[in-house]
Design an enzyme around this catalytic site. Structure first.
Site, PDB file in Angstrom:
ATOM      1  N   GLY A 195       0.826  -3.330  -7.539  1.00  0.00           N
ATOM      2  CA  GLY A 195       1.205  -2.530  -8.172  1.00  0.00           C
ATOM      3  C   GLY A 195       1.741  -2.760  -9.538  1.00  0.00           C
ATOM      4  CG  ASN A 223      -0.536   0.704   2.043  1.00  0.00           C
ATOM      5  OD1 ASN A 223      -0.023   1.976   2.420  1.00  0.00           O
ATOM      6  ND2 ASN A 223       0.254  -0.324   1.633  1.00  0.00           N
TER       7      ASN A 223
HETATM    8  P1  13P Z   1      -1.734  -1.785  -5.428  1.00  0.00           P
HETATM    9  O1  13P Z   1      -3.176  -1.874  -5.011  1.00  0.00           O
HETATM   10  O2  13P Z   1      -1.098  -0.665  -5.826  1.00  0.00           O
HETATM   11  O3  13P Z   1      -1.404  -2.799  -6.273  1.00  0.00           O
HETATM   12  O4  13P Z   1      -1.263  -2.247  -3.774  1.00  0.00           O
HETATM   13  C1  13P Z   1      -1.715  -2.943  -3.169  1.00  0.00           C
HETATM   14  C2  13P Z   1      -1.203  -2.878  -1.746  1.00  0.00           C
HETATM   15  O5  13P Z   1       0.286  -3.274  -1.659  1.00  0.00           O
HETATM   16  C3  13P Z   1      -1.960  -2.428  -0.617  1.00  0.00           C
HETATM   17  O6  13P Z   1      -1.175  -2.710   0.563  1.00  0.00           O
END
Ligand code: 13P
Length: 251
Positions: free
Chosen positions: A173, A9
């Protein structure tokens, strides 16, 4: 056992030249792998580029959002038939960033889920609790509510052609991944909630984990019995990292 499914994503990231290098490197790497399925969900303006670079590779692609109506006077929105025009197979619906930043309710998410399925694309339905909700012990209730609107609108059998992504909001994140055991517990709960005791349905149901998955924690997450792959944010923007995660899915 079903093959692992790894979905990138990109969120609101990308640039034409960078995308080209990233997609080519990822496509070359994935072409060497035979035991894993991969897809990337890119921003709308890059769908044409993604289609032209990936159409003869094993990697599928999709979008990160869609409007619930197919067309009409909705300035600034994108309908699912447009996503079909660009060869999308998947559409993420109900990502926590859309729920929290744009006020998308579970009911609206269910309408988007329905629109995607009616166009014969596969929704990737995101569910997950905030840290506050986890600490209050309401994780299962939150996930149940997020699934309930889809079940009400589309019926439980609709999950036969959908993917679910469990993404604890506190792990997105933040670098704070759910432990494999924490994720497994919720995945098992979701599988039971959707497929009950229908063993064949349960085995076919694809439940991804998302939230700070990276090259070093992917293998232990994917080793859990109810984790069928990952929805990868930040690490999907770096070819080497995304490929390492795809590779972990082969084992
Ligand atoms: P991260 O892998 O950056 O934590 O994001 C996860 C996410 O929201 C995927 O849709």
């Amino acid at each position: 056992m079903q093959r692992k499914f790894i979905v990138g994503n990109w969120k609101m990231n990308g640039a034409l030249t960078k995308n080209e290098a990233l997609l080519k490197e990822v496509a070359n790497g994935v072409a060497q792998m035979s035991g894993v399925d991969c897809a990337v969900c890119v921003p709308f303006p890059y769908l044409a580029q993604t289609q032209s670079l990936l159409h003869d590779t094993p990697i599928k692609w999709g979008a990160q959002n869609v409007h619930q109506a197919n067309k009409g006077a909705y300035t600034g929105e994108v309908g699912v038939s447009m996503l079909r025009d660009f060869g999308c197979d998947y559409v993420i619906v109900g990502h926590s960033e859309r729920r929290s930043l744009y006020g998308e309710s579970s009911q609206l998410v269910a309408e988007k889920f329905a629109a995607v399925q009616k166009a014969e694309l596969s929704p990737i339905l995101c569910v997950g609790e905030t840290l506050e909700q986890r600490e209050a012990g309401t994780t299962e209730a939150v996930v149940t509510e997020q699934l309930a609107e889809v079940i009400k609108l589309r019926g439980i059998q609709s999950f036969r052609t959908a993917v679910i992504a469990y993404e604890p909001v506190w792990a997105i994140g933040t670098g704070k991944t759910a432990s494999p055991e924490q994720a497994q517990e919720v995945h098992a709960f979701i599988r039971k909630r959707i497929a009950g005791f229908d063993e064949e349905f349960g085995q076919a149901l694809c439940i991804l984990y998302g939230g700070s998955v990276n090259a070093s924690n992917a293998a232990e997450l994917f080793a859990m019995p109810d984790i069928n792959g990952g929805l990868i944010g930040g690490a999907s923007l770096v070819a080497e990292d995304f490929l390492a995660i795809c590779n972990a899915g082969q084992k």
